[in-house]
Structure formats: structure tokens, C-alpha cells
Design a protein around this motif. Structure first.
Motif, PDB file in Angstrom:
ATOM      1  N   ALA A 463      63.567   4.313-128.724  1.00 40.72           N
ATOM      2  CA  ALA A 463      62.691   5.569-128.676  1.00 40.72           C
ATOM      3  C   ALA A 463      62.942   6.224-130.094  1.00 40.72           C
ATOM      4  CB  ALA A 463      63.549   6.673-127.577  1.00 40.72           C
ATOM      5  N   VAL A 464      62.255   7.392-130.400  1.00 39.60           N
ATOM      6  CA  VAL A 464      62.575   7.950-131.948  1.00 39.60           C
ATOM      7  C   VAL A 464      63.873   8.338-132.095  1.00 39.60           C
ATOM      8  CG1 VAL A 464      61.673   9.563-133.511  1.00 39.60           C
ATOM      9  CG2 VAL A 464      60.222   8.367-131.866  1.00 39.60           C
ATOM     10  N   LEU A 465      64.535   7.758-133.262  1.00 42.70           N
ATOM     11  CA  LEU A 465      66.142   8.195-133.337  1.00 42.70           C
ATOM     12  C   LEU A 465      66.380   9.523-133.523  1.00 42.70           C
ATOM     13  CD1 LEU A 465      69.065   7.187-133.756  1.00 42.70           C
ATOM     14  CD2 LEU A 465      68.552   6.853-136.042  1.00 42.70           C
ATOM     15  N   VAL A 466      65.299  10.285-134.296  1.00 45.57           N
ATOM     16  CA  VAL A 466      65.394  11.543-134.530  1.00 45.57           C
ATOM     17  C   VAL A 466      65.518  12.464-133.132  1.00 45.57           C
ATOM     18  CG1 VAL A 466      64.230  13.533-135.699  1.00 45.57           C
ATOM     19  CG2 VAL A 466      64.157  11.452-136.778  1.00 45.57           C
ATOM     20  N   SER A 526      72.214  31.317-137.330  1.00 49.52           N
ATOM     21  CA  SER A 526      72.606  31.927-136.037  1.00 49.52           C
ATOM     22  C   SER A 526      71.962  30.745-135.159  1.00 49.52           C
ATOM     23  CB  SER A 526      71.837  33.036-135.652  1.00 49.52           C
ATOM     24  OG  SER A 526      70.778  33.156-135.619  1.00 49.52           O
ATOM     25  N   ILE A 527      70.964  30.105-135.503  1.00 54.47           N
ATOM     26  CA  ILE A 527      70.559  28.940-134.535  1.00 54.47           C
ATOM     27  C   ILE A 527      70.466  27.930-135.300  1.00 54.47           C
ATOM     28  CG2 ILE A 527      68.034  28.327-133.597  1.00 54.47           C
ATOM     29  CD1 ILE A 527      67.494  31.223-133.334  1.00 54.47           C
ATOM     30  N   ASP A 528      70.977  26.576-134.669  1.00 50.63           N
ATOM     31  CA  ASP A 528      71.099  25.282-135.326  1.00 50.63           C
ATOM     32  C   ASP A 528      69.886  24.882-135.352  1.00 50.63           C
ATOM     33  OD1 ASP A 528      73.943  25.674-135.191  1.00 50.63           O
ATOM     34  OD2 ASP A 528      74.239  24.452-133.397  1.00 50.63           O
ATOM     35  N   ARG A 529      69.611  24.127-136.543  1.00 50.04           N
ATOM     36  CA  ARG A 529      68.459  23.548-137.166  1.00 50.04           C
ATOM     37  C   ARG A 529      68.480  21.995-136.854  1.00 50.04           C
ATOM     38  NH1 ARG A 529      68.253  20.106-140.691  1.00 50.04           N
ATOM     39  NH2 ARG A 529      70.136  20.601-141.650  1.00 50.04           N
ATOM     40  N   PRO A 530      67.544  21.384-136.124  1.00 45.77           N
ATOM     41  CA  PRO A 530      67.415  20.031-135.968  1.00 45.77           C
ATOM     42  C   PRO A 530      67.906  18.992-137.225  1.00 45.77           C
ATOM     43  CG  PRO A 530      65.435  20.890-135.033  1.00 45.77           C
ATOM     44  CD  PRO A 530      66.212  21.835-136.082  1.00 45.77           C
ATOM     45  N   MET A 531      68.747  18.220-136.985  1.00 41.40           N
ATOM     46  CA  MET A 531      68.988  17.215-137.853  1.00 41.40           C
ATOM     47  C   MET A 531      67.806  16.309-138.508  1.00 41.40           C
ATOM     48  SD  MET A 531      72.759  16.054-136.536  1.00 41.40           S
ATOM     49  CE  MET A 531      73.070  14.841-137.860  1.00 41.40           C
ATOM     50  N   ARG A 532      67.615  16.021-139.746  1.00 43.26           N
ATOM     51  CA  ARG A 532      66.648  15.177-140.031  1.00 43.26           C
ATOM     52  C   ARG A 532      67.328  13.768-140.005  1.00 43.26           C
ATOM     53  NH1 ARG A 532      65.788  15.604-144.930  1.00 43.26           N
ATOM     54  NH2 ARG A 532      67.270  17.102-145.685  1.00 43.26           N
ATOM     55  N   LEU A 533      66.324  12.711-140.318  1.00 42.63           N
ATOM     56  CA  LEU A 533      66.830  11.316-140.176  1.00 42.63           C
ATOM     57  C   LEU A 533      67.793  10.763-141.238  1.00 42.63           C
ATOM     58  CD1 LEU A 533      66.006   8.918-138.877  1.00 42.63           C
ATOM     59  CD2 LEU A 533      64.423   8.307-140.226  1.00 42.63           C
ATOM     60  N   ALA A 534      67.673  11.548-142.232  1.00 41.20           N
ATOM     61  CA  ALA A 534      68.619  11.187-143.517  1.00 41.20           C
ATOM     62  C   ALA A 534      70.142  11.690-142.997  1.00 41.20           C
ATOM     63  CB  ALA A 534      68.567  11.523-144.740  1.00 41.20           C
ATOM     64  N   GLU A 535      69.950  12.796-142.560  1.00 42.88           N
ATOM     65  CA  GLU A 535      71.324  13.403-141.967  1.00 42.88           C
ATOM     66  C   GLU A 535      71.835  12.668-140.844  1.00 42.88           C
ATOM     67  OE1 GLU A 535      70.401  18.046-142.941  1.00 42.88           O
ATOM     68  OE2 GLU A 535      70.082  17.388-140.964  1.00 42.88           O
ATOM     69  N   ILE A 536      71.144  12.277-139.839  1.00 45.63           N
ATOM     70  CA  ILE A 536      71.435  11.428-138.741  1.00 45.63           C
ATOM     71  C   ILE A 536      72.211  10.054-139.126  1.00 45.63           C
ATOM     72  CG2 ILE A 536      70.580  10.171-136.677  1.00 45.63           C
ATOM     73  CD1 ILE A 536      68.613  12.145-136.593  1.00 45.63           C
ATOM     74  N   TYR A 537      71.534   9.608-140.334  1.00 45.35           N
ATOM     75  CA  TYR A 537      72.216   8.285-140.775  1.00 45.35           C
ATOM     76  C   TYR A 537      73.529   8.414-141.633  1.00 45.35           C
ATOM     77  CZ  TYR A 537      67.643   5.851-140.333  1.00 45.35           C
ATOM     78  OH  TYR A 537      66.364   5.323-140.327  1.00 45.35           O
ATOM     79  N   VAL A 538      73.703   9.693-142.024  1.00 43.27           N
ATOM     80  CA  VAL A 538      74.856   9.954-142.764  1.00 43.27           C
ATOM     81  C   VAL A 538      75.918  10.109-141.512  1.00 43.27           C
ATOM     82  CG1 VAL A 538      76.191  11.707-144.183  1.00 43.27           C
ATOM     83  CG2 VAL A 538      73.842  10.727-145.044  1.00 43.27           C
TER      84      VAL A 538
END
Length: 1258
Positions: A463-466, A526-538
Motif C-alpha cells: 500500500a502507499v507508505l504515506v 492545534s491540528i496535526d498535519r499529515p507527515m510527508r514521505l521524507a518525514e516518514i523516512y527520517v
């Protein structure tokens, strides 16, 4: 009992061998210790296993310990009961004594006290310190030992042995070892029984609330450890297997919630082969153990025993399914374990198992079948480790470096992402790393395939990792949902998702700056932002750094180079092991992954070799979709290496794949590469197999049928798989004979260049004459520039039930049938007998074609000796109607219709004979015709008549002539038919004579009988007889017959007679001699009326018109032999009569003739040897078999009245009235011989007698 767990672990680690207690009564141990310990370990012995079967053990380790040692005396009774496996297994009592009184008063009571414990296995070693030179001391020692034996030995068992300190007694040590092994065996049996009873009691309570697994474990492992110390490893292994099953039952009991474990530092490293990784006290939990550590501990104990049994293969065979099952258990608890704990543990477990089993397996014995299966297990372990390693690489951003091959896609797309309770967050100080990852993502561009092939990359993600990472975040209430749904190009991680692959380049740059601003580590809202792919890698990389405790493993994930090297190492390990196992195809597939790495590194040579193996596998299995993925890579490597032959082959194989795998433009690019390279300046001609691209088959319908030796034209259908027209500079086709597989094929060549269009093409070949038999299509060869190609495949197009469809299941259909040599034409004589000799006669030659055209045929005529053609006359040729066929047609169609049809179909032509050849007219090509050839048979010999007494014996070869015919026909006169026809020529008459009557005046009536020998009417116009000397005509004297009924007509095969009146003339002796040597001549002037279709006919020169004609100027002459009567014979030959009952078939009989001299011979009649007479016996071979000499000489005196009897044994062969054998005297003229009886006579021969052996009594 659980309180003793720590002590049990300590005892296990401190004691790994058996203990033998030494009771030193007389302080002998310091002296004997070294000598006893030299015998350790015990080399061999027999112990009883759990089932009480005797087992041979070797190198049994043990330790001698004094009973006064603190290790044996500081134990509490309950400790001895619980840890009974460490208690001594035998007690050796060392004693010495030199006085009987001392033995009776001191030593004996003490020994009684020592051995009174029934649970102790003991025996006494008496040590003699007496010197051999001291006889008194030696005798006393023997007496004391004898007393010890009497007191302590029993009938069942000897418990004493003697050691002489000053002597050499090798048998003592054997006896000592035997007694120790007996004690160990008895002790082991008793303790095994005790542990079994205790374990059985606990097993019966395992489903009760009071059940405690720790107690059961201590007893069970104590028993296993005792077996292990006794070198009974099979029994110890069985105990651990049972312990594992019992633990699984305990774990699966519902209602008890236990900790799983695996949360300590270092738990990511598998402890499959290290049972001492953690103490049992560290993993105990209530009444059981933590599953994570305890299951690994049990497997480690099992592996240790298997290694001692030298069975590393079984360790691997158990280890692989254990890793799979344990990985599933880790997956169920992934939310409580550290991030990627499952993947890291599997990697370390596989590597540890591979290293340990492979090193031990190489050192042991190798069995071929077992070795293949072991290599298969090693390959599976490498593959599992490789897949988990690739998953970690994808998590930290190196997924773009992994080849998106079918095998990687199949493995990773089915492997789920890690499922932690909360996806790791980005550390606050990781902004630099995030930017580096984003830069790496933007710079990652997919490799463009050769030939400009556009193909969607295969996915490497389930599935898409993001989406997966953001779904597992602690809180997700808003943010850029377009990013979550893969609307941003920043999510393109090389997984091949549809959304990312379809984005245009302009859309890939626009949201980059905004996304980077929103993703800075210091952003808070106040609202968490979705993580991007680079952030997921790190985030994943930092989490893995905390999970992985092995620095070597983390080093392989720290950089692209290290990761690629480790990936290549694991792939090579899996491939090499698969190649050595049964699963060679798995190794070939992994060779493709090695080739991808070599290609990226620029090592095109190794890459090409690996790609060739993969392509060969995919092609052999028919996996064209997979072949379409790998074959372009091979072609690119070959082009880089300037391998023209290989590059051309790859292009042809790409064209041969299913059309749906590539677009038309891509297939045209393949063809243009083939054509341009084929017409380039190549040094050598490149041979290529295009069997999958150019196929061929015969045309629909029956095969081409030819006769032996005929040429023809063969039409073949070619199917071209090229997308465009292609020109073949040359083309040839091989025909293979089905009747002889060893005979090579015959090539048919095309005379000009051939242009093949896509799809179906029809090609014609000139076909030279072939040998008889069926022929199938063999190999198609040709040239395109410097490219020589060959194809040996049949077309597989069209419906399955059509002639165009060819498959390997159906038998090969013949394309050409050359019939065996058969009669294509028949030449026969219309009439072959009864032709007039010495006259010009027509002979008819019937030429009948047998389903074959005789157009342009040439007939060569060659006459044999005694036969010549009348070249001055023309040769007539006409159509021939067989009478039998005509009669059948008359019955079917009626007489009127047949007559009209025959009249219309009648052909006639006169031909000339030039150089012995005749050219057939065109109308004779398909109808039966007859040639009338004028010939003349010459014969210089005068016909001779015969007498009625001795009929003429005609030979079949008399008058026989031959004519050789050679017919050349066919398209190019390649067919030749030769036949020699035998023709029989004869005289019109055969003449026989007899004396019809003897008149009173001395004259005689000579009857001359004329036998007709031809199938024609003969008319006699005149006849006269010229008599030899000694005879004269009476009456008119002109030599004419007395009757003058001329003309006399004689029908075919009939007879007529002529009477001549003759008498004897006056002659002298000289005239009689001359008369004997001369003949009378009968002359007949006759005419003949006949049909040349039946036989004899008027000579050719006399024929005017029509079929029948009469010739009147023919003269026939015949010599007649007239003999004067025997009035005064010289020799008389008489046949002696036979008894009436002596002649019987199968019985020998003596035939006797009496020869008598009546008078002396005249001087001119005397033979050279006048006292010897030559005789010859003549007999019919069908009636008689002559057993004596048929020919010989007998002695007959020259005196008048001398006689002799000639006797010959003969055997009758046929019953009835038969003519007996005749005695002939060849050297004496018949006029001087008088025979008795005078003429031929008959004798009666009876049938053979019945044999009694064949008679059946009534």
C-alpha cells in the motif's frame, strides 16, 4: 520448587558431566588419581536409553570426586532429591590391607558400613602394594583379596577388582571401566524411572489450577540434562521436544494473560543458538516463562543437541519453520514491540542460522540428496532475510534503488508495512535530514528502458507508505488530504502508484515549497498535519536506530553503498544455494537481481550472463510477461558490450513475444534494429534462430504427389512475425524424409530475393526429383544481409481444426509424397509366338500408360541376334482397345454406342524409324496404343522331319528371338522404361513320316504328315520329294505325291497327309555309306492367309491393303531321314523279362539287357576300340531313378556269338504302365542293331506297399 530455579541454572552451568565418587579408605587416592584420570573420558560403553534399549556411547565424560569433597557433602536432602542428576553415578571404594587380622577386625566392618546404602552403586578396588620380589607379602595380599571377594561378591555380580601397583595389569583397567559403566547404567536406569514417575504425576495435573509449569520444566529439563551428560542425545532431544509441546499447550490456555517479552535492549538479536543468552530467572513469570525468550531458549537447547549429533541439516530444517512461526507471533504483538522488531529479529535469526549451520555442515559428512535439500533450506533463509532487509530499505528511503523486478514486486507487494501502535514521529532536530531525503526523492528518476519502452513500473509496496504511516499516527484530524491521497508528487517513492506515475512534470514542482514550509520540525498547531514521505523516512530511520542493537546491521543500513553491498551479498547467497539444490529455477531468478546490481555498477558482462540465464528460464517455462521485463535489459547489456550476435538474437526474441506485450511502435523499433545491424559492416556472418518469429507450413489440402524421378513445384506458406515488410536476400527450405531419419535433408532454394509481408505469405520452390517416400518440412534458412537465420517451427495460427493449425501434439503432416517405383507404362507384345521364320513379319508392341502421361515419349528399338528390322518399310501406330475392356463396355453401354465410340476414338499414324528411335505422337500420351514393327527372323538351318516311332523333341529356345525396347518419357525424359520382349518364330509345318504299307512288288507307301504350327490357314499348291541315294520313286517317278488334290487347305493347328510311292534302289556298299550320310528333301509350295493380331500372316512385302492377304510364292523345305531295313544286323540287344510282382514304387529293381554279336563288322563299320562297346541308359526322370552308371563301356569280344549282360539298378517312382529304361549303343549305327522287342513297350509298376505302423486294428 520454583525457588530452586536459580540454583538449577547454576548447577547446569557448573556441571556438564557425570560424577563418580571415590571412597578412599586407606589414603590411596593421591597416589592413584593421575592414573585414574588418564582413563577419562571413557572410550566406549553401553547405556540404556529411556525405552530400556542398549545404546552404544563414545567418549563419555566423567569426573572422579572424593566423598569428602565439599561439593558432595554440603547438600541438603531436598536438594539431593530435586537435583538428583548431579549426584554420583558410581562409588569406587579404594582399600588395601596386608594382614588378615586387620581385615577381619578393622577393614571389613568399615566396608560393611560404607556399602550398606542400597541406592548407591559401588564396587571395591583392592590395591596391592606388595613388591613382586616379596613373595610373603604377595601371598598375603592374595589371601586378603580372596577374603574380600568372598564377602562382597555375589552370584549375580562381581563387585571387586585388584590393582597391583608394581605390576602391569592392562586387564584391570578394562575391568574397572566395565564395572564403572555397569554402575552408571544401573544408576541411570533408577534415576530415569524416578524422573518419569514425577513427571507423570505433574502431567496428570496440568489442567488443574495448581499446575505449575516451572516445576514441570525443572523435572523435564533435569531428565534431559541427565541424558545429555550420559551422551544419550537422542533421548535428551526427545525430552526438549515434549517440553516444547507442553509449553505451547500452556501458552494457549485462555484466561491467563502473560507478558510476551521482547522489550529489553538487545532482544532484536535472535538467540536461537545461544541458550545462555538470558538467565531463566530473568524470563520467569508467575508459574511459567515469557514466550519471547523461552521459545528461543528451547530451540537453542534443541539445536545444541543436534549439533552434538552432527546433524546441522536438521537444525536448518527446524530453524526455518520456527522463524516463520515466531515471526507470525511477533506480528500479532507488533503494536507492543519496538518499531520493526519483527523484521530485525528475522534478519538476525536467519543470518545466525545460516552462519552456524553452514560452517558445521562443511566439516561433517556429505550425502548428495541431503546436501541438495540443505542448500535449498539455506536458500530459503537467505531469501527470507533478503526480503526483510529490502523492507527496511524501503522504510528509510532506499526503495528507489531496488530493482522493480517481478520477483521483488511479488515478494514486497505481499509483505505488509510495520504496524506499530503509533507511527514514529520526526525528531525535533531532524530538519537537515528531512531536506536531504526530499532532495533524494526529487533526484530519483526511473531508468528509461532500451528501445524507448514505456511500461508502468511494478509496485514494491503493499500500500502507499504515506497513507499507511499517517493512518497510524496518534491524532489525525486535518491537514493536506490531497497529500494523503497521493495527489502530491512528493509521495512518489518509487512504488509505482498510479497517481504518482501519471503526474505531469509541471505538476511535480508546484506544491514543493508549500509542503516544505508546512513540514518544518518546529511547526506546531492545534491540528496535526499529515507527515510527508521524507518525514516518514527520517522518522523510521531514527526509530530503527533505537531498535537495532547490532552495530554491523545498522552499518549496512546507514548508506546506499553499504545497503547495496549487503543486498548483493544476500542475493548471491540465496542464488548460489538454490543453484546447488533442487530449486535451480529460484537461483536463476535471483541471478536476474544480481544482474540488475551489476548493470547499475556498469559491469555489463556479468549482467548479461545473468540475464541470459533468467531469459532462458522464462522462455522455457513460457512466462512471456516476465520475459518482456527482463529481455530489454539483456539487449541493452549486449549493445553496450558490442555483442552483435546476442543483440540480434534478443531483438528477434522481443519480436517473437506476444504482440500485446509491446506497442506497434516498439515492435517497429525492434525490427529496424535487426535490419540496420544485418546490413551494417559486420566482420562475420551471424547465425540466428528465428523459429519463434518466422514459421512455415504446407498449403491446405492433400500433399503434392509425384512419381519417382519427377521434378515439380512446391508451394509453402510462411508466417512472418515482423511488424513491417522485410526483404530476405536468400531463402531455402529443407525437406526431411520420414522413412529414414538418418538421411540428411534436401535443400530447396529460392531463385530471387523474397519480400515477406506481416502475416501470411506463399512461397514457391523448384523441386528436383526426390527419392520415393513421404517428406515433411524440415528447416527454413535464409539471409538478411550479414545475418543468416534458420527456423524449424511450424505455424500455429488458424482454428485448431484447420489445416493451417500445427501443434506439437499433432503428427507432422507430409507436404510431399513421392511414390515408390511403380509401373508407369507397360510395353508388351501383341503376339509373341507363331510367327513365320525367314519371312518379314509384323510384330505388335502395345504401349499402355498407367496413370501417367507419355507426351513426348521416345521409343528406342534394338533387335537381338537373328532378328532385324525392315527399315525400308514404315512403322504403323494405332490406338489399341483391349477386348476384355471392350466387351465389358459393350455390356454396359450397348453394342451400337460402343461401336460409334470406338470409331471416333480410333487413331492411326505411320512413323519412320530413325537411328533406332520412334517419337510418339501427342494422341498416344494418355491412350493405349500399338506399334506394328516389320522384322525378319533369319535361320540358315534346314527344317528336319521326324519318324512316328521316334517323335521330334522340340526345344523351347528353337526359333526364339529377342527385341530390346527402351522408352524415355516424362517432363524431361527422366523416366525410363526398359523391356526385352521374347518372340518365337517357327516353320509353317512340322513333317513326320511313316511307312504306311509294303506292296508285294517291293515298293512302299511313304506317308508324310504335315502338322500346321501357325495360327493361320495354309494352302498347299504343290509338293515334291527329292529322295536320297538308295531309294527311288515308283509310278510316275516325278517325285510328286500319288494323290494330286491341290490346292490343299490346312486349318490352323491341324494336320494333312501326303503319300509317296518309293522303293529300294540298287546300291553298292559305298552308295549305302553315302546314303546314310545324306537326307531326302521335301519341298512344298504354299500360301498363307492370317491376321497379324493373331500370329503368322503374309509377309510384309506381300501385304497390299487390309488385314488379311494370301501369299502364293512361299517355299518350305524339310529334310527327311529314310533308313534302309535292317536285313542283316551285327548286334542284337534284348530286354530280359521281369517278374510280374517285382516292380513296385520305392523298391530297387535290376534292369538287364543281353548284348550278342551276330557277325563281324565290315571294315568301314569297325569302331576304333572293337572289343569295347559304349552303352547309355535313357529313362524318363519322372518315372525312373537310375541308381547305377547311366553311361559306360563294356567289353564284348569280336568273335561271332559272344554275348554279355548289362545290369543297371533302377528305382520306380510312379505307379502304372510306364515305358521302361532303354539301352542305347551310341557308337553303332541303328541299321546294324536288332532290338527285341523291336518297338517301344510298357511295363506295370505296382504302388508302394502299406506300412503296418500306420494301420489301425479294427
Amino acid at each position: 520448587m520454583t525457588n530452586y530455579l536459580a540454583q538449577f541454572q547454576t548447577i547446569k552451568n557448573a556441571c556438564d558431566h557425570l560424577v563418580i565418587a571415590v571412597e578412599d579408605v586407606n589414603d590411596l587416592w593421591p597416589t592413584l588419581k593421575s592414573r585414574f584420570e588418564e582413563r577419562l573420558p571413557f572410550k566406549k560403553g553401553f547405556l540404556n536409553n529411556k525405552t530400556r534399549n542398549s545404546v552404544f556411547v563414545e567418549n563419555l565424560h566423567a569426573e572422579f570426586i572424593l566423598t569428602t569433597d565439599a561439593r558432595l557433602r554440603s547438600r541438603y536432602p531436598q536438594e539431593q532429591y530435586l537435583f538428583w542428576f548431579r549426584e554420583p553415578y558410581a562409588t569406587v571404594v579404594l582399600v588395601t590391607c596386608e594382614d588378615l587380622d586387620e581385615f577381619k577386625n578393622i577393614l571389613k566392618p568399615r566396608l560393611k558400613l560404607i556399602v550398606q546404602n542400597d541406592e548407591k552403586e559401588w564396587f571395591i578396588v583392592f590395591v596391592s602394594r606388595a613388591h613382586p620380589s616379596n613373595d610373603q607379602a604377595t601371598k598375603m595380599a592374595k589371601k586378603v583379596y580372596s577374603k574380600i571377594e568372598v564377602d562382597f561378591n555375589s552370584r549375580r555380580r562381581e563387585r571387586c577388582c585388584k590393582l597391583d601397583l608394581h605390576g602391569t595389569e592392562p586387564k584391570f583397567w578394562e575391568d574397572l571401566e566395565s564395572k564403572i559403566m555397569e554402575c552408571i547404567r544401573n544408576t541411570l536406569d533408577r534415576r530415569v524411572q524416578f524422573y518419569e514417575d514425577e513427571i507423570r504425576k505433574l502431567s496428570e495435573q496440568r489442567f488443574m489450577p495448581v499446575w505449575n509449569f516451572c516445576n514441570f520444566f525443572i523435572l523435564k529439563e533435569s531428565l534431559a540434562f541427565m541424558f545429555e551428560m550420559a551422551n544419550l542425545h537422542e533421548d535428551a532431544l526427545r525430552e526438549y521436544d515434549e517440553l516444547e509441546l507442553c509449553y505451547q499447550e500452556t501458552v494457549n490456555v485462555t484466561g491467563k494473560r502473560r507478558e510476551f517479552g521482547g522489550l529489553d535492549h538487545g532482544d532484536d538479536q535472535a538467540a536461537l543458538l545461544n541458550p545462555g543468552d538470558k538467565l531463566l530467572t530473568q524470563i520467569v513469570q508467575d508459574d511459567s516463562f515469557r514466550e519471547f525468550e523461552f521459545r528461543q531458549y528451547l530451540f537453542a537447547c534443541q539445536a545444541k543437541l543436534l549439533f552434538k549429533l552432527n546433524r546441522p541439516f536438521e537444525v536448518a530444517s527446524r530453524g526455518y519453520p520456527f522463524i516463520i512461526n515466531f515471526s507470525k507471533a511477533l506480528a500479532l504483538r507488533e503494536n507492543i514491540l519496538p518499531f520493526c522488531m519483527r523484521e530485525v529479529w528475522v534478519i538476525t535469526a536467519c543470518l545466525a542460522l545460516i552462519n552456524e549451520t553452514s560452517s558445521r555442515y562443511r566439516d561433517g559428512p556429505v550425502v548428495p540428496d541431503t546436501e541438495k535439500e540443505f542448500c535449498r533450506l539455506q536458500g530459503d533463509l537467505y531469501s527470507l532475510c533478503r526480503i526483510k532487509f529490502m523492507r527496511l530499505a524501503c522504510l528509510i528511503g532506499y526503495g528507489t534503488d531496488i530493482e522493480k523486478s517481478p520477483v521483488n514486486s511479488a515478494s514486497l507487494s505481499m509483505l505488509p508495512w510495520p504496524k506499530p501502535a503509533v507511527w514514529p514521529s520526526v525528531p525535533p532536530d531532524a530538519s537537515t535530514e528531512v531536506l536531504a531525503k526530499e532532495k533524494m526523492i526529487l533526484q530519483a528518476t526511473p531508468r528509461i528502458k532500451h528501445f524507448g519502452i514505456q511500461r508502468k513500473p511494478l509496485p514494491l509496496e503493499p500500500a502507499v507508505l504515506v497513507r499507511e504511516a499517517n493512518r497510524r499516527r496518534a491524532s489525525l484530524s486535518g491537514g493536506n488530504m490531497y497529500e494523503i491521497l497521493d495527489g502530491s508528487p512528493n509521495f512518489n517513492d518509487g512504488s509505482g502508484s498510479d497517481a504518482s506515475s501519471k503526474m505531469s512534470p509541471s505538476n511535480k514542482v508546484q506544491p514543493t515549497s508549500m509542503s516544505r514550509t508546512n513540514s518544518s520540525p518546529g511547526f506546531e498547531g492545534s491540528i496535526d498535519r499529515p507527515m510527508r514521505l521524507a518525514e516518514i523516512y527520517v522518522a523510521a530511520e531514527h526509530a530503527l536506530k533505537h531498535t537495532i542493537s547490532n552495530p554491523e546491521l545498522w552499518k549496512t543500513l546507514s548508506s546506499r553503498e553499504e545497503l547495496e553491498q549487503k543486498y548483493l551479498e544476500l542475493t548471491k547467497g540465496a542464488a548460489e544455494n538454490y543453484h546447488q539444490s533442487w530449486w535451480k529455477r529460484h537461483g536463476v531468478v535471483l541471478d536476474g537481481e544480481i544482474a540488475a546490481v551489476c548493470f547499475q555498477r556498469g559491469n555489463f558482462d556479468l549482467a548479461a550472463k545473468s540475464y541470459e540465464k533468467v531469459c532462458a528460464l522464462y522462455a522455457g517455462e513460457g512466462w512471456q510477461d516476465l520475459l518482456a521485463e527482463v529481455l530489454p535489459n539483456l539487449a541493452e547489456c549486449q549493445k553496450m558490450l558490442n555483442d552483435q550476435a546476442g543483440y540480434l538474437s534478443s531483438c528477434v526474441r522481443l519480436l517473437s513475444l506476444d504482440k500485446g506485450l509491446f506497442s506497434t511502435k516498439e515492435r517497429q523499433a525492434f525490427q529496424s534494429e535487426v535490419v540496420s545491424l544485418a546490413h551494417s559492416e559486420m566482420k562475420n556472418t551471424v547465425p540466428l534462430d528465428v523459429s519463434s518469429l518466422i514459421t512455415f507450413s504446407g498449403n491446405a489440402g492433400p500433399p503434392l504427389e509425384l512419381c519417382d524421378g519427377d521434378p515439380g513445384t512446391l508451394s509453402v506458406t510462411l508466417w512472418s512475425g515482423f511488424p513491417d515488410d522485410i526483404t530476405l536476400d536468400s531463402l531455402s527450405l529443407t525437406l526431411m524424409a520420414t522413412y529414414n531419419a538418418d538421411e540428411g535433408g534436401k535443400a530447396l532454394r529460392s531463385s530471387s530475393a523474397t519480400v515477406l509481408k506481416p502475416g501470411k505469405n506463399t512461397i514457391t520452390f523448384a523441386l528436383p526429383p526426390q527419392k520415393p517416400g513421404s517428406y515433411v518440412l524440415g528447416v527454413l534458412t535464409g539471409r538478411i544481409g550479414h545475418l543468416s537465420f534458420r527456423s524449424h517451427s511450424f505455424s500455429k495460427v488458424g482454428p485448431a481444426d484447420s489445416d493451417d493449425f500445427m501443434s506439437y501434439e499433432k503428427p507432422t503432416r507430409p507436404i510431399l509424397k513421392v511414390f515408390n517405383p511403380r509401373p508407369l507404362v507397360d510395353l508388351a507384345a501383341a503376339v509373341s509366338s507363331g510367327l513365320l521364320i525367314n519371312e518379314a513379319q509384323w510384330i505388335g508392341v502395345i504401349a499402355r500408360p498407367i496413370n501417367y502421361s507419355l507426351k513426348g515419349a521416345v521409343l528406342h528399338i534394338d533387335t537381338g541376334p537373328g532378328l532385324q528390322t525392315e527399315e525400308s518399310h514404315v512403322i504403323e501406330m494405332e490406338s489399341y482397345n483391349n477386348e476384355s475392356e471392350s466387351s465389358a463396355e459393350m455390356e454396359n453401354h450397348g453394342h451400337a454406342d460402343l461401336d460409334s465410340s470406338l470409331a471416333m476414338n480410333k487413331y492411326f499414324k505411320q512413323l519412320c524409324l530413325l537411328d533406332g528411335k520412334i517419337d510418339f505422337p501427342d494422341w498416344a500420351s494418355d491412350v493405349t496404343s500399338i506399334l506394328w514393327i516389320p522384322v525378319r527372323a533369319t535361320e540358315d538351318r534346314l527344317a528336319r522331319g521326324s519318324s512316328s516311332v521316334a517323335p521330334q523333341k522340340q526345344s523351347i529356345v528353337d526359333g526364339m528371338r529377342t527385341i530390346a525396347l527402351r522408352l524415355e518419357f516424362g517432363v524431361s525424359h527422366n523416366q525410363i522404361f526398359e523391356r526385352t520382349i521374347a518372340l518365337h518364330f517357327t516353320d509353317p509345318f512340322h513333317v513326320s513320316t511313316r511307312v504306311a504299307d509294303k506292296c508285294n512288288d517291293g515298293s512302299m507307301l511313304l506317308q508324310v504328315t504335315l502338322h500346321s504350327q501357325v495360327k493361320a490357314s495354309l494352302t498347299i499348291y504343290d509338293a515334291w520329294l527329292d529322295l536320297q541315294d538308295g531309294f527311288v520313286h515308283t509310278g510316275q517317278g516325278d517325285g510328286r505325291p500319288t494323290s494330286g488334290f491341290f490346292p490343299l487347305v490346312i486349318s490352323p493347328n491341324s494336320r494333312a497327309g501326303l503319300l509317296f510311292s518309293i522303293g529300294l534302289g540298287k546300291t553298292t556298299a559305298e552308295d549305302e555309306t553315302e546314303a546314310i550320310k545324306s537326307d531326302s528333301i521335301l519341298s512344298i509350295r504354299y500360301g498363307i492367309s492370317g491376321d497379324r493380331n493373331s500370329g503368322a500372316h503374309p509377309p510384309v512385302a506381300m501385304k497390299s491393303n487390309g488385314i488379311e492377304s494370301v501369299g502364293e510364292g512361299l517355299i518350305f523345305r524339310s529334310a527327311l531321314v529314310l533308313q534302309r531295313p535292317v536285313l542283316d544286323p551285327c548286334i542284337a540287344v534284348g530286354f530280359l523279362p521281369l517278374p510280374s510282382d517285382c516292380l513296385r514304387v520305392g523298391q530297387l529293381v535290376a534292369m538287364q539287357w543281353r548284348v550278342e554279336r551276330l557277325k563281324d563288322f565290315e571294315e568301314n563299320e569297325v569302331p576304333k576300340n572293337n572289343d569295347e562297346v559304349l552303352y547309355e541308359v535313357s529313362a524318363n526322370s519322372e518315372n525312373w531313378m537310375v541308381a547305377g552308371r547311366k553311361r559306360g563301356h563294356v567289353c564284348l569280344s569280336t568273335k561271332q556269338g559272344s554275348r554279355i549282360v548289362i545290369s543297371i539298378l533302377c528305382l520306380p517312382l510312379a505307379a502304372g504302365y510306364v515305358r521302361p529304361p532303354q539301352l542305347m549303343l551310341p557308337d553303332i549305327d541303328e541299321a546294324n542293331i536288332s532290338n527285341s522287342p523291336a518297338g517301344p513297350h510298357l511295363v506295370c509298376v505296382l504302388p508302394p506297399a502299406l506300412s503296418s505302423s500306420y494301420c489301425i486294428p479294427a
